[in-house]
Structures are given as structure tokens and as C-alpha cells.
Design a protein around this motif. Sequence first.
Motif, mmCIF file in Angstrom:
data_model
loop_
_atom_site.group_PDB
_atom_site.id
_atom_site.type_symbol
_atom_site.label_atom_id
_atom_site.label_comp_id
_atom_site.label_asym_id
_atom_site.label_seq_id
_atom_site.Cartn_x
_atom_site.Cartn_y
_atom_site.Cartn_z
ATOM 1 N N UNK A 183 0.760 -1.189 -0.050
ATOM 2 C CA UNK A 183 0.095 -0.126 0.024
ATOM 3 C C UNK A 183 0.781 1.124 -0.104
ATOM 4 N N UNK A 184 1.860 1.319 -0.691
ATOM 5 C CA UNK A 184 2.940 2.227 -0.697
ATOM 6 C C UNK A 184 2.634 3.438 -1.887
ATOM 7 N N UNK A 185 1.531 3.310 -2.675
ATOM 8 C CA UNK A 185 1.370 3.989 -3.611
ATOM 9 C C UNK A 185 2.442 4.449 -4.566
ATOM 10 N N UNK A 186 2.732 2.990 -5.003
ATOM 11 C CA UNK A 186 4.126 2.946 -6.209
ATOM 12 C C UNK A 186 3.441 2.388 -7.283
ATOM 13 N N UNK A 187 3.963 3.073 -8.364
ATOM 14 C CA UNK A 187 3.557 2.655 -9.637
ATOM 15 C C UNK A 187 5.027 2.371 -10.567
ATOM 16 N N UNK A 188 5.063 1.321 -11.543
ATOM 17 C CA UNK A 188 5.913 1.028 -12.410
ATOM 18 C C UNK A 188 6.341 -0.236 -12.453
ATOM 19 N N UNK A 189 7.531 -0.507 -13.153
ATOM 20 C CA UNK A 189 7.877 -1.834 -13.292
ATOM 21 C C UNK A 189 9.089 -2.223 -12.540
ATOM 22 N N UNK A 190 9.151 -3.504 -11.901
ATOM 23 C CA UNK A 190 10.312 -3.808 -11.461
ATOM 24 C C UNK A 190 11.042 -4.832 -12.252
ATOM 25 N N UNK A 191 12.091 -4.383 -12.667
ATOM 26 C CA UNK A 191 12.923 -5.114 -13.556
ATOM 27 C C UNK A 191 14.004 -5.875 -12.921
ATOM 28 N N UNK A 192 14.425 -7.004 -13.942
ATOM 29 C CA UNK A 192 15.218 -7.956 -13.326
ATOM 30 C C UNK A 192 16.493 -7.650 -12.652
ATOM 31 N N UNK A 193 16.868 -6.708 -13.268
ATOM 32 C CA UNK A 193 18.281 -6.021 -12.744
ATOM 33 C C UNK A 193 17.951 -4.833 -11.527
ATOM 34 N N UNK A 194 16.875 -4.973 -11.223
ATOM 35 C CA UNK A 194 16.768 -4.015 -10.298
ATOM 36 C C UNK A 194 17.299 -3.927 -8.933
ATOM 37 N N UNK A 195 17.930 -2.703 -8.615
ATOM 38 C CA UNK A 195 18.804 -2.530 -7.466
ATOM 39 C C UNK A 195 18.203 -3.110 -5.911
ATOM 40 N N UNK A 196 17.089 -3.580 -6.202
ATOM 41 C CA UNK A 196 16.659 -4.200 -4.995
ATOM 42 C C UNK A 196 17.620 -5.653 -4.656
ATOM 43 N N UNK A 197 17.923 -6.274 -5.786
ATOM 44 C CA UNK A 197 19.042 -7.617 -5.433
ATOM 45 C C UNK A 197 20.100 -7.044 -4.981
ATOM 46 N N UNK A 198 20.619 -5.977 -4.529
ATOM 47 C CA UNK A 198 21.766 -5.370 -3.932
ATOM 48 C C UNK A 198 21.523 -5.865 -2.328
ATOM 49 N N UNK A 199 20.178 -5.881 -2.323
ATOM 50 C CA UNK A 199 20.061 -5.834 -0.823
ATOM 51 C C UNK A 199 20.022 -7.301 -0.332
ATOM 52 N N UNK A 200 21.156 -7.982 -0.336
ATOM 53 C CA UNK A 200 21.176 -9.542 -0.429
ATOM 54 C C UNK A 200 20.667 -9.902 1.104
ATOM 55 N N UNK A 201 20.824 -9.321 2.243
ATOM 56 C CA UNK A 201 20.303 -9.889 3.346
ATOM 57 C C UNK A 201 18.598 -9.579 3.633
ATOM 58 N N UNK A 202 18.048 -9.222 2.630
ATOM 59 C CA UNK A 202 16.849 -9.147 2.734
ATOM 60 C C UNK A 202 15.929 -10.338 3.391
ATOM 61 N N UNK A 203 15.407 -10.433 4.359
ATOM 62 C CA UNK A 203 14.358 -11.231 4.999
ATOM 63 C C UNK A 203 12.825 -11.239 4.594
ATOM 64 N N UNK A 204 12.618 -9.927 4.540
ATOM 65 C CA UNK A 204 10.866 -10.075 4.181
ATOM 66 C C UNK A 204 10.775 -8.743 3.296
ATOM 67 N N UNK A 205 10.060 -9.048 1.965
ATOM 68 C CA UNK A 205 9.706 -8.009 1.125
ATOM 69 C C UNK A 205 8.235 -8.069 0.755
ATOM 70 N N UNK A 206 7.735 -6.852 0.972
ATOM 71 C CA UNK A 206 6.424 -6.775 0.777
ATOM 72 C C UNK A 206 6.066 -5.540 -0.278
ATOM 73 N N UNK A 207 5.603 -5.884 -1.450
ATOM 74 C CA UNK A 207 5.153 -4.804 -2.573
ATOM 75 C C UNK A 207 3.711 -5.103 -2.762
ATOM 76 N N UNK A 208 3.057 -5.575 -2.077
ATOM 77 C CA UNK A 208 1.671 -5.787 -2.526
ATOM 78 C C UNK A 208 0.862 -4.479 -2.510
ATOM 79 N N UNK A 209 -0.325 -4.663 -3.125
ATOM 80 C CA UNK A 209 -1.259 -3.396 -3.240
ATOM 81 C C UNK A 209 -0.502 -2.221 -3.742
#
Length: 832
Positions: free
Chosen positions: A131-157
Motif C-alpha cells: 500500500x505504498x502508492x507505488x507505480x512502475x515496473x520492477x526489472x530483473x536487474x532492479x537495485x533491490x537485488x543488492x540488498x542481499x540480506x533481505x528477509x522480508x519483502x512486501x510490494x503488495x497493493x
Amino acid sequence: MVLRVCIYIYILVKDVMFVASKQVLLKRMSNSNLRLITFVSCFFMSFASSSSPPANTTHKCSAQQTVSLLLFKRSLFSTNDLSQQRKCQDLLGSDYYPVMNNWNTSIDCCNWNGVTCDDSTGDVIRLDLGCGMLRGTVHSNTSLFHLSRLQGLDLGFNDIKLEPRAFTNMLQNYSNLEDLWLTNINIGLALPTYTNFSSSLKQLDLSSTGLHGKLPVNLFDFLNVEELILSMNNNLTGPLPKVNTSTSNPLVSLDLSSTSLSGKIPESIGYLNSLMYLDLSDCGLTGSLPKSLVNLRNLSFLYLSSNMLSGTLPSSLFTLPSLKYIRLRNNMFIGNIPVELFSLQSIKGLSLGNNQLSGQTDVLGHRPISQTFRQLTNLTYIDLSSNHFRGDWDLDILLSSLTNLEELHLSLSGLSVSSNNAKHYVNPKFKLLSLSSCKLNVFPESLQAMKNLKTLDLSNNDIHGHIPEWIGEMGGNSLLILDLSNNSISGTIPNVFNNYAKLEGFIVNENQLEGEVPSSLSNCQKLRIIDLGKNHLNDTFPGWLGSLPDLQALVLDSNSFHGRIATFFTIEFPFPSLRVLVLSHNEFEGELPLEYLQSFNAMKNVVKNNTKPEYLLVGRVYYSIVIAMKGVEQDFPYLLVEYTIIDLSNNNFESEIPDIIGNLNSLKVLNLSHNSLTGQIPRALGKLSEIESLDLSWNQLTGEIPQSLADLTFLSSLNLSQNLLMGRIPQGNQFSTFQGDSFGGNPKLCGPPLPSKCEVPRQPQVEGDGDDVDQDGGLPWKVVMLGYGCGTLVGLVLGYLMLSTGRPRWFNAIADATSHMILRCKPREDSE
Ligand SMILES: *[C@@H]1O[C@H](CO)[C@@H](O)[C@H](O)[C@H]1NC(C)=O
Ligand SMILES: *[C@@H]1O[C@H](CO)[C@@H](O)[C@H](O)[C@H]1NC(C)=O
Ligand SMILES: *[C@@H]1O[C@H](CO)[C@@H](O)[C@H](O)[C@H]1NC(C)=O
Ligand SMILES: *[C@@H]1O[C@H](CO)[C@@H](O)[C@H](O)[C@H]1NC(C)=O
């Protein structure tokens, strides 16, 4: 640890939601929101647990992480997507804002909204952007993948589309990822069958993400998660995968509801022995319940409603020690309720409605008390409606025994319900009583104590006597539906409806009520349906109801309403939402109500929702009505909202038919028959392009039939008989479908289909019907296009479908307002 507690909270919240709503609509709406609630709690918990060390010892966010997050922020936009917004606002209320609004370098990234860092290392471990009011495409090379220690990811709604590779990378590349929540965003691909899913993954929520294709047959082998949610993916197909016996499966919660799964529930489901929550409702599952369900010793929630499951209910099911909620509505189960149920003290909700269950079930007598529902004192919810049970239930004894009960659905269950109106305890939280067709013969006084009652359906019983004065106090002010139709209630309707600000349906048709329409109904500003038909009411037209902004149906037929229909000049736009007006069989007189006909805006320019049929609803219940249409009385268990109807037949109206009726261009049914209308049939009626049934018979209409009527391509029933019409009957177009009985009793009418020949030779008409006659003198070519209006067909097919499957008029008094099941044209429907 936090995770387990989260799952527990999730289940707990779901439990609470179930208790709170028990209706699929709400469940549907909240199902996904649920995650957020859980999420919020979990977030809070992880925050609480991780924030225990003193703040000054925490590490700062590394520059590399800050950059990755800012790049991610830059790859997206802020949005105000309305559909997501509504869901999110319901859940988060006014605290709902663009989640990334404080993501800037002046703040340590560990303090940004939605970002959680590990206290000891400073690694970003959770991103909660739901519910972050976000719009767009998350690409396969997104910088999110640099956060290698991530334990939880919520992009819903969010209005986000995941590139396919981005999705698979998420599943495989984060070696610490435990929760992945992608509800309501667009993934739109088949579930990959990779076996190298990150082994850390414990919770995976892909509900409503447009997943399609077959569910991988080895799903339970490669997904070692504790919670798997793939619900609300219409295009997800295939049988439910078998469970491998050799490994112990950690699955605690499995939700595959509202997908297009088919086939049987495999016996191997019994190997999922950690399961607490199983939701396979609203799929296309067939066959009987597997015996191995008895191995699911931890199961608390078993939701299998709205499938095509058959066979008997295995008694072993009711020996599961933790079972709390069983929902098996809308299936084809037969046989008795196993007596083992009555020893299942843990049970809180039982929903067996709309099956073919039978046998004696009792509250009193016939059986030892140990084999009756009175035993099950934790029950909050009983639904046995639409079955073939036998037995007599004493309402007061049941209500005073089950002190937690909030909903009782016994409509059309086959059970007889009685009340001796002795004073008994009633749970003040009681909110739904649905006792249609239960042979009830008194107005139960226990209702008086139900201060939270929302739905009361006592229709189709044998209730005699008067409506009690306290009806205005019952249910506090949250009463939504009051249905007392088809009883033998007499006396006047007490004028006590001052408190029901939320009342949507006031339905008392088919009784022997006398006197006037209670003026206090004008306080019920949310009223959508008022049905007072088939009583002995004696009043003038209640034009003051014109101030109700949402009133969609006003049904006053077969009473002694009389006098001219006067306009209330104090109401500027009366009846703005009215779609159904039935005044037939009364003694109204004078002119047709011009001002009202002018202001019925809901009958003009209606835009049909082509993707999703919309029905007249009160609360979450379909309004059903019996109306004369196309010459027969028809029972509409549902009424499409675009099905607009004006029936003023069988009165003493004596004006001309005003041209402005032609402006109600969405009208489907117009019946002005059996009045004393004069003058010509206005050509403007040719503008009623949606009309399917037009009856002007038994009036004193004169002149010729306007050619414009022949162009009404949806018109399938026309009756102009018993008037003083003259001249040639228009030929061609729609008129080639009508027989002589549409025109009989007009001595001066001539030409086919009547036997009388026209004396005057046929004139070429200005309106040019010549075009439509085929050169060879055969059938006009437009005949091909004629026939029945699609709306009718849909309506009737649904109607008959319901009737032939024996569904109750109120469609079990619980229906899914979203109606999406109907759209999907599956032989099942949703409820609860
Ligand atoms: C009225 O209720 C009786 C049962 O009490 C039922 O048999 C009958 O069909 C109902 N009438 C209508 C129009 O639903
Ligand atoms: C309606 O009420 C009026 C007066 O209140 C009375 O004169 C009339 O006879 C009543 N009509 C019927 C049909 O009961
Ligand atoms: C119009 O209403 C009358 C009764 O008021 C009914 O008999 C007739 O069938 C209706 N016409 C149509 C076309 O349904
Ligand atoms: C029209 O109404 C007349 C008289 O009410 C009836 O006899 C006739 O069958 C009706 N025709 C059609 C087509 O409904």
C-alpha cells in the motif's frame, strides 16, 4: 520466532475476521488486507523485539544500501491508483500515504518508511512497501537485488508489474528471504517449477497477481514454505498437486481459494500434517472428501465452500481435535450430520448451507441432549440453510444455550422453528437471523434483545398478529435488512422507524397490513428497496419517499393506494436512483405522474457494466421480486440493476401518454395496461431502445400505431390489444415477430398479422419501411437480428438456473456482492 508468531497472528486475525464477517465478500475484501494487518502486527513485533538494544549501539545504513534503495525509488512513480487506494484506505485509513516520501539522504535509510535494518549489522532486512502508492515496473536487474540480506519483502497493493525474471530472481537469489508478499500486483505468468527456490522462504503470498497456467505437479516438493497463498488467480488451473510422502512438509497455511483448480482433493493431502489453515473454497473441486483429512490433527480452519464436492460428510472429520471453523457451503454433500459433530467442543463456526444434507437434527426432544446443537456452546455461526433436514427447533432454547451465537441461517433448511416467547437470554452481539420458510408462526420476542441485529429475514413463514411497536428499537441503528414478506401479518405498520439510519431494505410484501405507509421511513436515508406490495394498505402515493437518495425499487402493487399522484415541490429531484416502480393493481387516478417520469434519471442513459453483472442488493443480499413481464408472472431471484421497470397497470390513470416517457431510454419493461389512457401512442416511445416488454392494452388509445415502434429491436413482448387504434399495423422489422393477439380488440386496425385486410391500398410510408422488405417479397432481412434481448436472457437464465437448482428466493440470504463467480460461468456461486 517472529515468523511463527506472525503466522499465528495471521491465523488469529483471519479467525477474528471470520467471526466478524462470515461473509465472503468481506472475507474476499479483507483476505488480502489481512496480510497487511498481520504485517503491521508483525512489523510492530519485529520492531519491538529488535529495538530492545539501546539506540546508540545500532549500526548506520551503509552507503551502498542507501544508493540501492534510492535507485529503486527512482525506478518507480507515485500513484493514486483508485482501485488499490480504496482497499488500502479501508485498511490503513487516513494514515495512508506514499511510503517513500521520506526516502532521502538527510535521514539514515534504516529510518525510512518501510525499511527495517538489523540492529547489529545495519543490513536492510525488511522492505515493507505494501500500500505504498507505488507505480512502475520492477526489472530483473532492479537495485533491490543488492540488498542481499533481505528477509522480508512486501510490494503488495501497488500498481507494480514484476518482470518475469525479477520474480524468479526474488524466489531464487535472496538466500535469506523468508517472506515474500506480492498481493494484488501484476506478475501474470505461470508459476515457475524451479526446484532451486530459496530454501529460507517461509511465507509466499501471490494472491491476485494474475498467475496462470497449471499448478506445478511437484508444487509441494519444491516449495518448503509454511504459508502459501495463491488465491484469487482465476486462471490458475490443474488438479491439486499430490503431496510427497517421504518428506515432512512444513506447510501451516494453504490458501488456493478462488482459483480454477479442478479434480479431486488427493488423499495425499493428509501428509500435510502441520496444516492449521486450509482454504480451497471457490474452486472447481469434485469428488468426495478424502478420508486422510483425519490426519490433519492441527487443522483449525477447513474452508471448502463453493465447489462441487459430493458424498457424505466423513464422521472422522469431526474428531479433529483443533477444528474451529468448517465451511462446506455450496457443494453437493448428502447424508446426515455425523453425531461426532456434537462432541466437537472446539467448533466455533459451522457452515453447511446449500447442500443436500438430510436427517433429523434437533434442539429438543427426539435425541439425547448430547446429540444436539445445544452442546456446542462455542458456536458463533450456524448455517444449515437450503438443505433437507427434519426437526423442530425451539429458537429461544437454542439462543439461550448458545450464548456466543451471532449468526443463525436456517432458511429453507427443512427445519421448523418455533418460539414460545418466554423470556430467555440472547447474546447481545447477535447479528443475523435468517429463518425464511421455517414454519415460524410468531414474531419472536427474543429479537428485542438483539441490539446489534443487522439482518432479519422472517419471510415465507406463517407469522400472524401485528408487527410489534418495538420493531423500531430492535437492532439498535444498524439494522440493514428487514424482510417480513409472505406471512399473515395484519394491522398497521408502526410508525417507529426513526433510528434505522442504515436500513437498506424494508420488505413486507404479501401480508395483510393496513393503514398508511409509515412516514418515519423517510428517516432511513439509506433505503434502497421498499416493497409493500400485496397488502391492504390504504394511502395516497408516498411522494415524500422521493427524498431518499438511494431508493432503487419502490413496489406498492396490489393495495388500496388511491388518488392522484401529487408531486412534492419541496423535493427538487425526486427519486434520483429509482429503477423499479411497481404501482399496479391500485386505485391511482388522474394524470400519469409527469414530473416524476421526468426525474427518473436512473432510467436514462444507463451504462451497462459489461464485465460484471450488477444486481440490486440490500446489504449483501440479492433483492428478489415477482413481476408480470411479457405476459407472465416471473420470479427474479436476482434483478440486474439495468433492469429498469415501470408498471402502472390496473389503475385509473386517464391522461395521454406523455412524450417524455421516451426519454427513459434505458427502460426494459413498461406496463400501462388496464387504465383509461387516451390520445395517440407517442412516436417518442420509439426512443425506448432497450425496451423488451411493452403493454398498453386495455386503454382508450386512438390513432395509428407509430412506425417508430417497429425499430425497437429488443422488444419481445408487445400488447396493444383492447384499444381504439386504427389503420394499418406497421410492417417489417420487429413487428414481424408479433402475432394477432398483440393487436386484438381494436376493430379499426387492419393488415397482418390481423386477418382484416386494409381497404386503403398501402401507401409508401414516410418512415420508410420499404427498405426493410427483401426484394423477393420474403421475410424482411432484419428478422435475423431480432429476438430476445440479451439482458432478459441473462436474467431469465440465471433466474431459472436458480429455481431449477432449488435455491431460495433470498438465495440463502447471503450472496457475494461481487458476483464474480457468475461472470466466470461456473456452476457454482459464492456465499458466506
Ligand atoms: C409463501 O410462503 C409459503 C410458505 O410459507 C410458500 O409455500 C410460498 O411459495 C411462498 N410464496 C411466495 C410467493 O414465495
Ligand atoms: C381508505 O380509507 C378511507 C378513509 O380513511 C376510507 O374512506 C376508504 O373506504 C378506505 N378504502 C379502502 C379500500 O379500505
Ligand atoms: C401488465 O400488467 C398486467 C396486470 O396488471 C398483467 O396482467 C400483464 O400480463 C402485464 N403485461 C405484461 C406484458 O407482462
Ligand atoms: C394481450 O392482452 C390480451 C388481453 O389482456 C391477451 O388476451 C393477449 O394474449 C395479450 N397478448 C400478448 C401477446 O401478450
